[in-house]
Design a protein around this motif. Structure first.
Motif, PDB file in Angstrom:
ATOM      1  N   ALA A 149      -1.703 -35.633  -0.031  1.00  0.00           N
ATOM      2  CA  ALA A 149      -2.289 -35.307  -1.329  1.00  0.00           C
ATOM      3  C   ALA A 149      -1.204 -35.228  -2.398  1.00  0.00           C
ATOM      4  CB  ALA A 149      -3.053 -33.987  -1.240  1.00  0.00           C
ATOM      5  N   ARG A 151       1.629 -36.679  -2.606  1.00  0.00           N
ATOM      6  CA  ARG A 151       2.169 -37.977  -3.002  1.00  0.00           C
ATOM      7  C   ARG A 151       1.286 -38.671  -4.027  1.00  0.00           C
ATOM      8  NH1 ARG A 151       3.690 -37.878   2.340  1.00  0.00           N
ATOM      9  NH2 ARG A 151       1.830 -38.937   3.104  1.00  0.00           N
ATOM     10  N   LEU A 152       0.048 -38.249  -4.100  1.00  0.00           N
ATOM     11  CA  LEU A 152      -0.862 -38.835  -5.083  1.00  0.00           C
ATOM     12  C   LEU A 152      -1.072 -37.897  -6.269  1.00  0.00           C
ATOM     13  CD1 LEU A 152      -3.453 -40.285  -2.564  1.00  0.00           C
ATOM     14  CD2 LEU A 152      -1.707 -41.525  -3.855  1.00  0.00           C
ATOM     15  N   GLY A 153      -0.305 -36.826  -6.289  1.00  0.00           N
ATOM     16  CA  GLY A 153      -0.427 -35.896  -7.410  1.00  0.00           C
ATOM     17  C   GLY A 153      -1.697 -35.075  -7.353  1.00  0.00           C
ATOM     18  N   PHE A 154      -2.263 -34.980  -6.174  1.00  0.00           N
ATOM     19  CA  PHE A 154      -3.537 -34.283  -6.018  1.00  0.00           C
ATOM     20  C   PHE A 154      -3.274 -32.836  -5.635  1.00  0.00           C
ATOM     21  CE2 PHE A 154      -7.466 -33.029  -3.985  1.00  0.00           C
ATOM     22  CZ  PHE A 154      -8.454 -33.708  -4.693  1.00  0.00           C
ATOM     23  N   VAL A 155      -3.906 -31.900  -6.324  1.00  0.00           N
ATOM     24  CA  VAL A 155      -3.726 -30.483  -6.050  1.00  0.00           C
ATOM     25  C   VAL A 155      -4.829 -30.009  -5.102  1.00  0.00           C
ATOM     26  CG1 VAL A 155      -3.587 -28.180  -7.050  1.00  0.00           C
ATOM     27  CG2 VAL A 155      -2.754 -30.148  -8.353  1.00  0.00           C
ATOM     28  N   VAL A 156      -4.440 -29.570  -3.920  1.00  0.00           N
ATOM     29  CA  VAL A 156      -5.415 -29.221  -2.888  1.00  0.00           C
ATOM     30  C   VAL A 156      -5.960 -27.808  -3.082  1.00  0.00           C
ATOM     31  CG1 VAL A 156      -5.761 -28.879  -0.422  1.00  0.00           C
ATOM     32  CG2 VAL A 156      -4.306 -30.738  -1.226  1.00  0.00           C
TER      33      VAL A 156
END
Lengths: 178, 178
Positions: A149, A151-156
């Motif tokens: 996540a 690496r894709l700039g996604f905040v979990v």
DNA sequence: GGTCATGATGATACACTATATCATGGTGGC
DNA sequence: GCCACCATGATATAGTGTATCATCATGACC
């Protein structure tokens, strides 16, 4: 095996229920303490629903819970149980298994760093043969998901991991019985 | 980043649909070829449903599909669309996002080793802000799950990984807008 | 005490998701 | 022709989850 995956079976799974009353009572006490410390209200209704989930010992649907709840609450309706379930999930006291539309008590043992830490990482192993489920807390899985996540700039916020397959018990049964 | 997670956005997500007709047509052609090679029948109905899923460009519910399908199929009923969806999932042409009770086209690009290999490992990132979803195929996650399961003697058939959070686009919007 | 905001529950109705079942029709093997 | 097999049509129903408004207790505040 560096991830210290600690197993935690729900469900006797193989046919019989798991009314291990002592465990249920202990879990309820811990839940009450957790909520108290947090300022969350574990009301009588919510405690009843939590008890029913824990007593079932396996994933249980909202309407099955409703049926049982009606034994102690005359006018219980769907929102009654869903609201309690929402609260219990927010508190991390139960989890929902999306594939089954069912709920299980959180199998997190106290003393692993987080005690019902708000959404803590967990995964479910669901046996397609016997229907048993196991909750595991594998750090490796959690890290891999977090990394992918990130690496894709996604905040979990929350992660659902549900593995369907054959449990060790059923697999060995298959091996011997053909 | 050794896991070669290749992003694959579904859903323009940020407000507008994604009727990238060329992509849809190409995907349909690949799907037809895959089914042909496999002896599976991608009938007209199934192709229509697959087209509708791909055209939506974002997760779409079975009943929304049904509404659209009725534009081309007069008597379409729930089983009509569910049966088609079941087939498409078996073939790995679409996936179901359990948390949303919705379906998306498989974003697997050809030439990554498996071409719609039967249940291939995949994960979904679901943005709670804008509703967009991204399918990623992270080998690290797949390995971690496989490892955790193997340590418990659990034989994996299928794995559902759904991550809810904030996508990069919305996160950066938050950062600038406060 | 009175007033008000808040949060939990009661109660009714409804929306959404999915499946069971039986009937129909086409295709290909024999 | 006959049959097995599979896809589809068609109807009914089961299962899961929310919206909405009313009621009631609690505690803050004046």
């Amino acid at each position: 095996m560096t991830e210290h995956a600690h197993d935690a079976h729900h469900g006797s799974g193989h046919g019989h229920h798991a009314h291990r009353g002592g465990d249920v009572e202990a879990s309820l006490e811990r839940a009450a303490a957790t909520c108290l410390a947090r300022g969350a209200q574990l009301t009588e209704l919510r405690r009843q629903v939590l008890r029913l989930v824990l007593e079932s010992g396996q994933p249980i649907g909202a309407y099955a819970l409703l049926d049982r709840l009606r034994g102690e609450r005359r006018g219980a309706a769907p929102p009654t149980v869903y609201r309690a379930l929402d609260f219990l999930m927010e508190q991390g006291l139960i989890h929902k298994i999306e594939r089954l539309n069912a709920f299980v008590g959180c199998a997190e043992e106290p003393g692993h760093g987080h005690t019902h830490a708000h959404p803590h990482p967990h995964q479910f192993l669901i046996c397609g043969r016997c229907g048993s489920t196991a909750e595991v807390c594998d750090e490796g899985v959690a890290h891999a998901v977090a990394g992918a996540a990130a690496r894709l700039g996604f905040v979990v916020h929350r992660t659902t991991v549900e593995v369907e397959g054959i449990c060790a018990h059923c697999a060995s049964a298959d091996a011997t019985a053909g």
